[in-house]
Scaffold this active site. Structure first.
Site, PDB file in Angstrom:
ATOM      1  N   GLU A 124       5.586 -11.483   7.433  1.00 51.49           N
ATOM      2  CA  GLU A 124       4.987 -12.129   8.616  1.00 51.49           C
ATOM      3  C   GLU A 124       4.633 -11.115   9.697  1.00 51.49           C
ATOM      4  O   GLU A 124       4.035 -11.463  10.697  1.00 51.49           O
ATOM      5  CB  GLU A 124       5.920 -13.212   9.145  1.00 51.49           C
ATOM      6  CG  GLU A 124       5.749 -14.477   8.331  1.00 51.49           C
ATOM      7  CD  GLU A 124       6.819 -15.513   8.544  1.00 51.49           C
ATOM      8  OE1 GLU A 124       7.713 -15.278   9.381  1.00 51.49           O
ATOM      9  OE2 GLU A 124       6.763 -16.555   7.868  1.00 51.49           O
ATOM     10  N   LYS A 125       4.994  -9.864   9.476  1.00 46.13           N
ATOM     11  CA  LYS A 125       4.523  -8.789  10.357  1.00 46.13           C
ATOM     12  C   LYS A 125       2.986  -8.862  10.418  1.00 46.13           C
ATOM     13  O   LYS A 125       2.377  -8.696  11.463  1.00 46.13           O
ATOM     14  CB  LYS A 125       5.003  -7.457   9.792  1.00 46.13           C
ATOM     15  CG  LYS A 125       4.118  -6.288  10.002  1.00 46.13           C
ATOM     16  CD  LYS A 125       4.474  -5.559  11.237  1.00 46.13           C
ATOM     17  CE  LYS A 125       3.664  -4.324  11.507  1.00 46.13           C
ATOM     18  NZ  LYS A 125       2.768  -3.839  10.496  1.00 46.13           N
ATOM     19  N   ASP A 126       2.372  -9.138   9.247  1.00 43.09           N
ATOM     20  CA  ASP A 126       0.924  -9.320   9.177  1.00 43.09           C
ATOM     21  C   ASP A 126       0.651 -10.819   9.163  1.00 43.09           C
ATOM     22  O   ASP A 126       0.275 -11.390   8.139  1.00 43.09           O
ATOM     23  CB  ASP A 126       0.387  -8.636   7.914  1.00 43.09           C
ATOM     24  CG  ASP A 126       0.659  -7.152   7.937  1.00 43.09           C
ATOM     25  OD1 ASP A 126      -0.083  -6.427   8.598  1.00 43.09           O
ATOM     26  OD2 ASP A 126       1.661  -6.711   7.325  1.00 43.09           O
ATOM     27  N   HIS A 146       9.185  -3.607   3.351  1.00 44.78           N
ATOM     28  CA  HIS A 146       8.753  -3.846   1.967  1.00 44.78           C
ATOM     29  C   HIS A 146       9.962  -4.218   1.098  1.00 44.78           C
ATOM     30  O   HIS A 146       9.887  -5.128   0.268  1.00 44.78           O
ATOM     31  CB  HIS A 146       8.108  -2.586   1.380  1.00 44.78           C
ATOM     32  CG  HIS A 146       6.890  -2.102   2.104  1.00 44.78           C
ATOM     33  ND1 HIS A 146       6.891  -0.990   2.902  1.00 44.78           N
ATOM     34  CD2 HIS A 146       5.623  -2.598   2.130  1.00 44.78           C
ATOM     35  CE1 HIS A 146       5.677  -0.791   3.396  1.00 44.78           C
ATOM     36  NE2 HIS A 146       4.884  -1.753   2.944  1.00 44.78           N
ATOM     37  N   ARG A 162       2.515   2.917   9.192  1.00 47.98           N
ATOM     38  CA  ARG A 162       1.780   3.730  10.168  1.00 47.98           C
ATOM     39  C   ARG A 162       2.710   4.349  11.214  1.00 47.98           C
ATOM     40  O   ARG A 162       2.302   5.275  11.918  1.00 47.98           O
ATOM     41  CB  ARG A 162       0.699   2.886  10.851  1.00 47.98           C
ATOM     42  CG  ARG A 162      -0.462   2.543   9.915  1.00 47.98           C
ATOM     43  CD  ARG A 162      -1.566   1.797  10.652  1.00 47.98           C
ATOM     44  NE  ARG A 162      -2.729   1.560   9.809  1.00 47.98           N
ATOM     45  CZ  ARG A 162      -2.882   0.495   9.016  1.00 47.98           C
ATOM     46  NH1 ARG A 162      -1.941  -0.436   8.971  1.00 47.98           N
ATOM     47  NH2 ARG A 162      -3.974   0.354   8.278  1.00 47.98           N
ATOM     48  N   MET A 185       0.845  -1.200   0.000  1.00 45.68           N
ATOM     49  CA  MET A 185       0.000   0.000   0.000  1.00 45.68           C
ATOM     50  C   MET A 185       0.879   1.249   0.000  1.00 45.68           C
ATOM     51  O   MET A 185       0.419   2.340   0.363  1.00 45.68           O
ATOM     52  CB  MET A 185      -0.938  -0.023   1.203  1.00 45.68           C
ATOM     53  CG  MET A 185      -1.890  -1.218   1.160  1.00 45.68           C
ATOM     54  SD  MET A 185      -3.403  -0.969   2.085  1.00 45.68           S
ATOM     55  CE  MET A 185      -2.759  -0.775   3.733  1.00 45.68           C
ATOM     56  N   GLY A 186       2.138   1.083  -0.361  1.00 37.92           N
ATOM     57  CA  GLY A 186       3.033   2.237  -0.438  1.00 37.92           C
ATOM     58  C   GLY A 186       3.539   2.678   0.913  1.00 37.92           C
ATOM     59  O   GLY A 186       3.464   1.921   1.889  1.00 37.92           O
ATOM     60  N   ALA A 187       4.062   3.923   0.974  1.00 35.02           N
ATOM     61  CA  ALA A 187       4.767   4.420   2.164  1.00 35.02           C
ATOM     62  C   ALA A 187       5.817   3.374   2.555  1.00 35.02           C
ATOM     63  O   ALA A 187       5.830   2.858   3.678  1.00 35.02           O
ATOM     64  CB  ALA A 187       3.802   4.719   3.308  1.00 35.02           C
ATOM     65  N   LEU A 188       6.655   3.108   1.604  1.00 34.13           N
ATOM     66  CA  LEU A 188       7.556   1.959   1.715  1.00 34.13           C
ATOM     67  C   LEU A 188       8.657   2.164   2.756  1.00 34.13           C
ATOM     68  O   LEU A 188       9.072   3.280   3.029  1.00 34.13           O
ATOM     69  CB  LEU A 188       8.196   1.664   0.348  1.00 34.13           C
ATOM     70  CG  LEU A 188       7.229   1.374  -0.796  1.00 34.13           C
ATOM     71  CD1 LEU A 188       8.000   0.990  -2.057  1.00 34.13           C
ATOM     72  CD2 LEU A 188       6.247   0.265  -0.434  1.00 34.13           C
TER      73      LEU A 188
END
Ligand code: AMP
Length: 279
Positions: A148-150, A37, A187, A30-33
């Site tokens: 794996e953060k998510d 990422h 975030r 979703m960007g804001a790399l």
């Protein structure tokens, strides 16, 4: 690096590559790399011939409009970062490209959509399944890379791939952390200085919990994590669960499962952060 904004252009370009026998690796974002990422881009480059990344802030996975509105957008910088990593293709679609009609598909994600993130972010994983299946159809990768953060998201994607019979290998990559332990996240940019100083308590408490788990019960370990983090005035734990890493069912004793993971969500003012640790 090729930049495409439409399905058609991307599709044609990839179809040609596939005809010459190239394997395609895919890293949706979703960007804001950040480095998290980029670690996925590097892994894709090592494992496939052509790496495609996408940047699309998917509205259907946001259950909170304020979170969607405030989601960081740093497109120029993202493109520069992807170029530096020698990413081959970046796909930056508009909402109309991804959802030409309103996407009302409902996926049966079983228990995965009912626990932890699923419970506190109703509709979130259905939105993830919508966008990822759409992107898989457009990109048609051989391998796709997810962090794996998510942790729960990776489980959802694996289920989606099985359900829809995609011939795509899903590769989970380890969590990248800041020097003080904080799991990297787009975030994190939204945290102010004082919040940023305090959020390292989240990961540091998880690390301590792993040590503590050797001499304590599951319940005691859970209590320790929730209590320690909630004692900080800037942090408010939404949930902390210790679950079996495959079923995501909570465990009550350590020998109930061989691969255990502790997953946490914490509110820091308006920002909601997640992290996890293997026990
Ligand atoms: P997002 O842009 O937040 O949708 O994330 C895109 C991909 O990057 C997802 O597969 C995430 O799990 C992964 N990712 C995000 N943060 C990290 C991190 N700290 N370490 C590894 N992967 C990450």
């Amino acid at each position: 690096m090729h930049i495409f904004n439409t399905n058609k252009e991307l599709n044609t370009y990839i179809a040609n590559l596939k005809q010459t026998g190239k394997t395609i690796g895919f890293v949706p974002t979703m960007g804001a790399l950040h480095e998290g990422h980029l670690s996925l881009i590097r892994q894709s480059k090592q494992n496939t011939d052509i790496t495609v990344s996408s940047i699309f802030v998917n509205p259907t996975q946001f259950n909170n409009k304020n979170d969607l509105d405030k989601y960081p957008r740093t497109l120029e910088r993202d493109i520069d970062m992807l170029k530096s990593e020698h990413c081959d293709i970046v796909f930056i679609p508009t909402e109309d490209e991804i959802y030409p009609t309103k996407d009302t598909r409902v996926f049966d994600l079983g228990n995965l959509d009912k626990v932890m993130e699923g419970r506190f972010r109703p509709g979130h994983f259905n939105g993830v399944a919508q966008v990822v299946s759409r992107l898989f159809d457009i990109v048609q990768p051989d391998k796709a890379f997810f962090g794996e953060k998510d942790f729960q998201q990776v489980a959802v994607i694996r289920r989606l791939v099985k359900m829809l019979n995609y011939n795509i290998e899903i590769i989970g990559a380890p969590i990248m952390r800041e020097p003080d332990g904080l799991a990297m996240s787009s975030r994190n940019m939204r945290l102010n200085d004082i919040q940023r100083k305090n959020v390292s308590l989240i990961s540091n408490t998880l690390f301590k919990a792993v040590d503590l788990s050797k001499t304590s019960t599951v319940q005691e370990t859970k209590d320790f994590v929730i209590r320690t983090i909630n004692e900080n005035e800037f942090l408010d734990v939404e949930y902390f669960e210790i679950v079996d890493s495959l079923s995501l069912e909570p465990i009550n004793s350590w020998n109930e499962s061989t691969t255990k993971v502790g997953c946490i969500a914490v509110h820091v003012g308006e920002v909601r952060l997640i992290d996890n640790i293997t026990f």
